[in-house]
Design an enzyme around this catalytic site. Structure first.
Site, PDB file in Angstrom:
ATOM      1  N   ASP A 161      47.919  46.875  43.022  1.00  0.00           N
ATOM      2  CA  ASP A 161      46.868  46.574  42.060  1.00  0.00           C
ATOM      3  C   ASP A 161      45.697  47.554  42.160  1.00  0.00           C
ATOM      4  O   ASP A 161      45.096  47.917  41.155  1.00  0.00           O
ATOM      5  CB  ASP A 161      46.355  45.146  42.274  1.00  0.00           C
ATOM      6  CG  ASP A 161      47.353  44.107  41.778  1.00  0.00           C
ATOM      7  OD1 ASP A 161      48.204  44.456  40.949  1.00  0.00           O
ATOM      8  OD2 ASP A 161      47.267  42.948  42.219  1.00  0.00           O
ATOM      9  N   GLY A 162      45.356  47.972  43.389  1.00  0.00           N
ATOM     10  CA  GLY A 162      44.272  48.939  43.552  1.00  0.00           C
ATOM     11  C   GLY A 162      44.590  50.255  42.867  1.00  0.00           C
ATOM     12  O   GLY A 162      43.718  50.864  42.233  1.00  0.00           O
ATOM     13  N   ASP A 164      24.828  35.226  48.468  1.00  0.00           N
ATOM     14  CA  ASP A 164      25.332  36.559  48.790  1.00  0.00           C
ATOM     15  C   ASP A 164      25.496  37.429  47.555  1.00  0.00           C
ATOM     16  O   ASP A 164      25.444  38.663  47.651  1.00  0.00           O
ATOM     17  CB  ASP A 164      26.678  36.458  49.515  1.00  0.00           C
ATOM     18  CG  ASP A 164      26.518  36.055  50.970  1.00  0.00           C
ATOM     19  OD1 ASP A 164      25.362  35.888  51.412  1.00  0.00           O
ATOM     20  OD2 ASP A 164      27.541  35.910  51.665  1.00  0.00           O
TER      21      ASP A 164
END
Length: 273
Positions: free
Chosen positions: A56-57, A159
């Site tokens: 996927d990257g 965050d």
């Protein structure tokens, strides 16, 4: 299709599979061009199809490297999860046959546009397939006001915030408990990352799914820090002297090529259950 580009990563299996695909297409008279995903942006005008060999990257990297080519993309999975990668190595002969026989279909994916404006009025734009993550620098707690199309929603503390597309709902968004959305829908999903809900700070703890016509506006508190981190599909960008951020659906589409019937649900089951 007469001219096909094959993106690949540096792993030996990906190189082997890319060479096999190139040879198979050559045998049926179709020209291919091998492109390293760590290379430079290349001309898109003469390619009919983009094949991405990897995970996927690699798929996301290839889309950006191609400068968001309007030619369709399809992935051959040599990674681990491979949610984008529709073709398994064992499916390659059938895939070649389907391309030659024109037995395929395409589906559009509308990209997300994240624009970070500095105090001088200049905006830096990021196009995202999956998501834009807005977070504090050096893992600092992020305080920011969140507006939806001009309407104040909350003063967020935590965050960070993940703003995703439908196709991105199964990426980072999924890992923080966000809703899974069928990719045909043009939506924006807002998911808090470790939100703080206490006597001092009150933040929504769940994701929000809204129609793609809405705009998300984020106004970070800059009393101490005047920089922010925007993560575009996993790629980090530091934006200094930040004033505010807008996130909308862009006017840019990419297209995925499919050789099977809609297999989204079986793919979802196989990858996540």
């Amino acid at each position: 299709m007469r001219n096909i580009r094959i993106f690949l990563n540096e792993y030996p299996q990906s190189i082997e599979i890319a060479n096999e695909i190139e040879d198979r297409f050559k045998n049926v008279g179709i020209t291919t061009t091998l492109t390293d995903i760590n290379g430079r942006v290349v001309n898109n005008d003469h390619f009919d199809l983009n094949i991405v060999v990897g995970g996927d990257g690699s798929f996301l990297r290839a889309i950006k490297l191609s400068n968001f080519s309007s030619s369709p993309f399809i992935g051959v999975n040599t990674g681990s999860l491979g949610f984008f990668q529709e073709i398994d190595v064992s499916d390659i002969p059938q895939f070649i046959h389907s391309v030659v026989a024109k037995d395929y279909w395409t589906s559009p994916l509308r990209l997300l546009k994240c624009t970070a404006y500095r105090n001088d009025g200049v905006g830096e734009e990021f196009l995202c397939v999956n998501e834009a993550l807005v977070k504090g620098v050096n893992s600092k707690v992020l305080h920011m006001d969140v507006h939806i199309s001009g309407h104040f929603l909350e003063s967020f503390s935590g965050d960070g915030m993940i703003i995703s597309t439908a196709i991105g709902s199964t990426a980072y968004n999924y890992s923080v408990g966000g809703a899974i959305v069928y990719p045909a829908y043009e939506i924006i999903e807002l998911s808090p990352l470790a939100p703080i809900s206490s006597a001092s700070y009150r933040s929504l703890l769940n994701s929000i799914v809204m129609p793609g016509r809405f705009e998300v506006e984020l106004y970070p508190e800059t009393r101490y820090d005047k920089e922010i981190l925007i993560v575009q599909d996993g790629e980090e960008h530091m934006v200094r002297d930040i004033k505010y951020i807008t996130v909308t659906m862009s006017n840019v589409y990419i297209y995925r090529l499919h050789i099977k019937d809609d297999n989204y649900w079986s793919n979802l089951r196989e990858k996540f259950i």
